[in-house]
Design a protein around this motif. Sequence first.
Motif, mmCIF file in Angstrom:
data_model
loop_
_atom_site.group_PDB
_atom_site.id
_atom_site.type_symbol
_atom_site.label_atom_id
_atom_site.label_comp_id
_atom_site.label_asym_id
_atom_site.label_seq_id
_atom_site.Cartn_x
_atom_site.Cartn_y
_atom_site.Cartn_z
ATOM 1 N N ARG A 172 -52.312 -9.473 49.029
ATOM 2 C CA ARG A 172 -51.584 -8.780 50.081
ATOM 3 C C ARG A 172 -50.245 -8.306 49.546
ATOM 4 N NH1 ARG A 172 -51.061 -10.686 54.874
ATOM 5 N NH2 ARG A 172 -52.797 -12.161 54.858
ATOM 6 N N LEU A 173 -49.666 -7.342 50.284
ATOM 7 C CA LEU A 173 -48.321 -6.850 50.009
ATOM 8 C C LEU A 173 -47.345 -7.637 50.870
ATOM 9 C CD1 LEU A 173 -46.756 -4.498 48.497
ATOM 10 C CD2 LEU A 173 -46.907 -3.258 50.669
ATOM 11 N N LEU A 174 -46.198 -8.003 50.280
ATOM 12 C CA LEU A 174 -45.192 -8.781 50.989
ATOM 13 C C LEU A 174 -43.828 -8.105 50.882
ATOM 14 C CD1 LEU A 174 -46.083 -12.355 49.657
ATOM 15 C CD2 LEU A 174 -46.643 -11.414 51.896
ATOM 16 N N PRO A 175 -42.951 -8.322 51.844
ATOM 17 C CA PRO A 175 -41.579 -7.838 51.711
ATOM 18 C C PRO A 175 -40.784 -8.783 50.826
ATOM 19 C CG PRO A 175 -41.826 -8.981 53.793
ATOM 20 C CD PRO A 175 -43.185 -8.957 53.161
ATOM 21 N N GLY A 176 -39.928 -8.211 49.980
ATOM 22 C CA GLY A 176 -39.040 -9.011 49.144
ATOM 23 C C GLY A 176 -37.595 -8.677 49.452
ATOM 24 N N THR A 177 -36.680 -9.396 48.829
ATOM 25 C CA THR A 177 -35.263 -9.157 49.099
ATOM 26 C C THR A 177 -34.790 -7.841 48.510
ATOM 27 O OG1 THR A 177 -34.711 -10.475 47.143
ATOM 28 C CG2 THR A 177 -34.702 -11.593 49.277
ATOM 29 N N ASP A 178 -35.378 -7.406 47.387
ATOM 30 C CA ASP A 178 -34.947 -6.171 46.733
ATOM 31 C C ASP A 178 -36.060 -5.148 46.600
ATOM 32 O OD1 ASP A 178 -32.293 -7.129 46.220
ATOM 33 O OD2 ASP A 178 -33.135 -8.372 44.632
ATOM 34 N N GLY A 179 -37.150 -5.382 47.272
ATOM 35 C CA GLY A 179 -38.276 -4.472 47.174
ATOM 36 C C GLY A 179 -39.556 -5.201 47.510
ATOM 37 N N PRO A 180 -40.692 -4.516 47.411
ATOM 38 C CA PRO A 180 -41.956 -5.152 47.762
ATOM 39 C C PRO A 180 -42.365 -6.214 46.746
ATOM 40 C CG PRO A 180 -42.345 -2.981 46.841
ATOM 41 C CD PRO A 180 -40.861 -3.105 47.017
ATOM 42 N N ALA A 181 -43.187 -7.142 47.191
ATOM 43 C CA ALA A 181 -43.756 -8.171 46.330
ATOM 44 C C ALA A 181 -45.252 -8.235 46.627
ATOM 45 C CB ALA A 181 -43.095 -9.521 46.595
ATOM 46 N N ALA A 182 -45.988 -8.904 45.763
ATOM 47 C CA ALA A 182 -47.431 -9.043 45.941
ATOM 48 C C ALA A 182 -47.812 -10.510 45.868
ATOM 49 C CB ALA A 182 -48.182 -8.244 44.878
ATOM 50 N N GLN A 183 -48.912 -10.842 46.528
ATOM 51 C CA GLN A 183 -49.446 -12.201 46.459
ATOM 52 C C GLN A 183 -50.956 -12.131 46.231
ATOM 53 O OE1 GLN A 183 -50.380 -14.667 49.993
ATOM 54 N NE2 GLN A 183 -48.752 -16.023 49.279
ATOM 55 N N PHE A 184 -51.408 -12.815 45.180
ATOM 56 C CA PHE A 184 -52.833 -12.985 44.941
ATOM 57 C C PHE A 184 -53.196 -14.420 45.321
ATOM 58 C CE2 PHE A 184 -51.699 -9.666 41.835
ATOM 59 C CZ PHE A 184 -52.604 -8.673 42.207
ATOM 60 N N MET A 185 -54.317 -14.593 46.005
ATOM 61 C CA MET A 185 -54.738 -15.919 46.445
ATOM 62 C C MET A 185 -56.032 -16.315 45.755
ATOM 63 S SD MET A 185 -55.353 -17.341 50.337
ATOM 64 C CE MET A 185 -53.682 -16.862 50.812
ATOM 65 N N TYR A 186 -56.114 -17.591 45.371
ATOM 66 C CA TYR A 186 -57.283 -18.138 44.698
ATOM 67 C C TYR A 186 -57.736 -19.405 45.414
ATOM 68 C CZ TYR A 186 -55.856 -14.961 40.975
ATOM 69 O OH TYR A 186 -55.503 -13.838 40.258
#
Length: 254
Positions: A172-186
């Motif tokens: 999924r795409l996540l909000p970050g403090t300085d821009g977007p972040a990503a998370q992969f789940m396993y």
Amino acid sequence: MNNSTQPIQENDLHAYVDGQLDPARMAEVKAYLAAHPAEAERIQSYQQQNDMLHALFDPVAAEPIPLAMHPAARRRSFMPIMRYATVALWMVLGGVAGWLIHGADSAKPAYLASLPHQAAIAHVVYTPEVLHPVEVGADQEAHLVKWLSKRLDANVHAPHLTEAGYQLVGGRLLPGTDGPAAQFMYQDTKGKRLTLYVRTHVKDMRETAFRFEQEGKVGVFYWVDGPIGYALSGELAKPDLLLVANVVYHQLNL
């Protein structure tokens, strides 16, 4: 007014999760959930999120308030309550990095100090999800990687962790403090989940070796490789999490 005549609404369910219902309404919600298994599963995931967030943040909330944050210390009867409320809000939003990072090295760059904390928050929020743990599933891995790479403006990859006993669930795409972040789940065969948090915008940062932080029940190994910061989070013993982190690192550097 007799609550028994009122249908169960979404606000009732959230109040149930937060323990804010009177005993009579609580019993009605329990009966409703017993008759609606899908809703019961959803509410159980919310309760698990609450438990994990408490485990992660309660130790921080119990710390003394820094003197710099309450210069008007003589107004102790009211101001500490307001400050604790503010701190709790920011912790949930993931917007604090500085003094909330318990035990952080003061010489550590602010970005690097915040990386494991943000990763742990994302981990405890999304790993309990049953119906929607990810935005894009592993069956669309190529699309997922292309989408996240475009949004993060970097070549993002989803490591394959089969040799470590984990399969990709999705990301999924996540909000970050300085821009977007990503998370992969396993996830492994027993349902244990790990998450890989990915951040870009690591300007003027040198590559780093593995670092480790314990955020409540969640262990986080994190590092910087080029312009990208990575953080692997999981409720595993440190040696076990390190083994998976090494697999992730080698996968990303093939």
